[in-house]
Structures are given as structure tokens and as C-alpha cells.
Design a protein around this motif. Structure first.
Motif, PDB file in Angstrom:
ATOM      1  N   GLU A   1      -4.675  -3.874  -0.806  1.00 53.44           N
ATOM      2  CA  GLU A   1      -4.043  -4.894   0.035  1.00 53.44           C
ATOM      3  C   GLU A   1      -3.620  -6.089  -0.807  1.00 53.44           C
TER       4      GLU A   1
ATOM      5  N   LEU B   1      -2.781  -5.999  -3.856  1.00 52.31           N
ATOM      6  CA  LEU B   1      -1.744  -5.598  -4.812  1.00 52.31           C
ATOM      7  C   LEU B   1      -0.405  -5.374  -4.116  1.00 52.31           C
ATOM      8  N   GLY B   2      -0.354  -5.743  -2.835  1.00 49.06           N
ATOM      9  CA  GLY B   2       0.917  -5.707  -2.122  1.00 49.06           C
ATOM     10  C   GLY B   2       1.040  -4.716  -0.989  1.00 49.06           C
TER      11      GLY B   2
ATOM     12  N   ARG C   1      -0.015  -4.768   2.121  1.00 49.52           N
ATOM     13  CA  ARG C   1       0.303  -5.483   3.366  1.00 49.52           C
ATOM     14  C   ARG C   1       0.008  -4.665   4.634  1.00 49.52           C
TER      15      ARG C   1
ATOM     16  N   CYS D   1       0.914   0.076  -1.322  1.00 50.73           N
ATOM     17  CA  CYS D   1       0.765  -0.458  -2.671  1.00 50.73           C
ATOM     18  C   CYS D   1       1.789   0.154  -3.617  1.00 50.73           C
TER      19      CYS D   1
ATOM     20  N   ALA E   1       5.124  -1.407  -2.873  1.00 51.70           N
ATOM     21  CA  ALA E   1       5.203  -2.780  -3.387  1.00 51.70           C
ATOM     22  C   ALA E   1       5.395  -2.793  -4.897  1.00 51.70           C
ATOM     23  N   MET E   2       4.684  -1.921  -5.594  1.00 51.41           N
ATOM     24  CA  MET E   2       4.820  -1.874  -7.058  1.00 51.41           C
ATOM     25  C   MET E   2       6.211  -1.380  -7.469  1.00 51.41           C
TER      26      MET E   2
ATOM     27  N   LYS F   1       8.623  -4.188  -7.043  1.00 50.49           N
ATOM     28  CA  LYS F   1       8.522  -5.145  -8.149  1.00 50.49           C
ATOM     29  C   LYS F   1       9.211  -4.619  -9.402  1.00 50.49           C
TER      30      LYS F   1
END
Length: 110
Positions: free
Chosen positions: A21, A23-24, A26, A95, A98-99, A102
Motif C-alpha cells: 500500500e 509503494l503505491g 492504493r 503496486c 503504480a511502479m 512511475k
């Protein structure tokens, strides 16, 4: 101690994936979305469990259960399994997404 195994495995799954959570992932920040993703599948598989256990296809070893029985003879751990495992999957998926986002933003994706 054996009777706690199932719950301990579920707790370990949550302990390992909960940091995702931060580490992105959400997932915990959007609980309604998580519930809408988890409950339909959990309902289907719980119904499947009820039918399979009633038909004698499988059962649950009481040695590894705390002894809390839900309606239709399902152990508490089985309900928690169908909530915890998808939640862990959502955390992992969120996660990774999100990675990747990025990486794309930094222009490092190939």
C-alpha cells in the motif's frame, strides 16, 4: 497450536502484502472499490464451497481450524480466505501498476 495454522497463514499473507500500500497500491485508500472487486468472487466461491461440502466432495480438517463455524457449516477461516487472498492480489496488482506508471513517467520503460 495446529488449530491456528490457517489463520496464521492468512495473517502472514496480509503482513507480507500490506506494505505494498505504501509503494503505491492504493487499495486500502479506496475501500469501496476493493469491496466491489472482492465480494462478487467471494460470494461465488463461498457458494461453491457450501455445495461441495454438502455433496461430500471435500471437507475441512478441524485440526487446523479455531472452531468458529458459520452458517452452512463453513469454518470462519474459509470465509476469511476468500476475502484475504483477493485483497493480497489487489495489493500486488496495484503496486505493480503504480511502479509501471512511475517507470513510464520517468521514461525508463522499454
Amino acid at each position: 497450536m495446529d488449530r491456528w495454522h490457517y489463520l496464521l497463514v492468512l495473517a502472514a499473507c496480509l503482513a507480507v502484502t500490506s506494505p505494498l500500500e505504501f509503494l503505491g497500491a492504493r487499495v486500502y485508500r479506496r475501500p469501496v472499490r476493493a469491496v466491489r472487486a472482492i465480494l462478487p468472487a467471494a460470494g461465488v466461491f463461498l457458494a461453491w464451497d457450501v455445495l461441495a461440502t454438502a455433496a461430500g466432495v471435500w471437507d475441512f480438517n478441524g485440526r487446523y481450524l479455531v472452531g468458529v463455524e458459520l452458517p452452512f457449516g463453513l469454518p470462519l477461516e474459509e470465509l476469511l480466505f476468500f476475502l484475504v487472498v483477493p485483497l493480497c492480489g489487489l495489493l500486488t496488482y496495484g503496486c505493480v501498476q503504480a511502479m509501471l506508471a512511475k517507470l513510464r513517467a520517468n521514461g525508463t520503460e522499454r
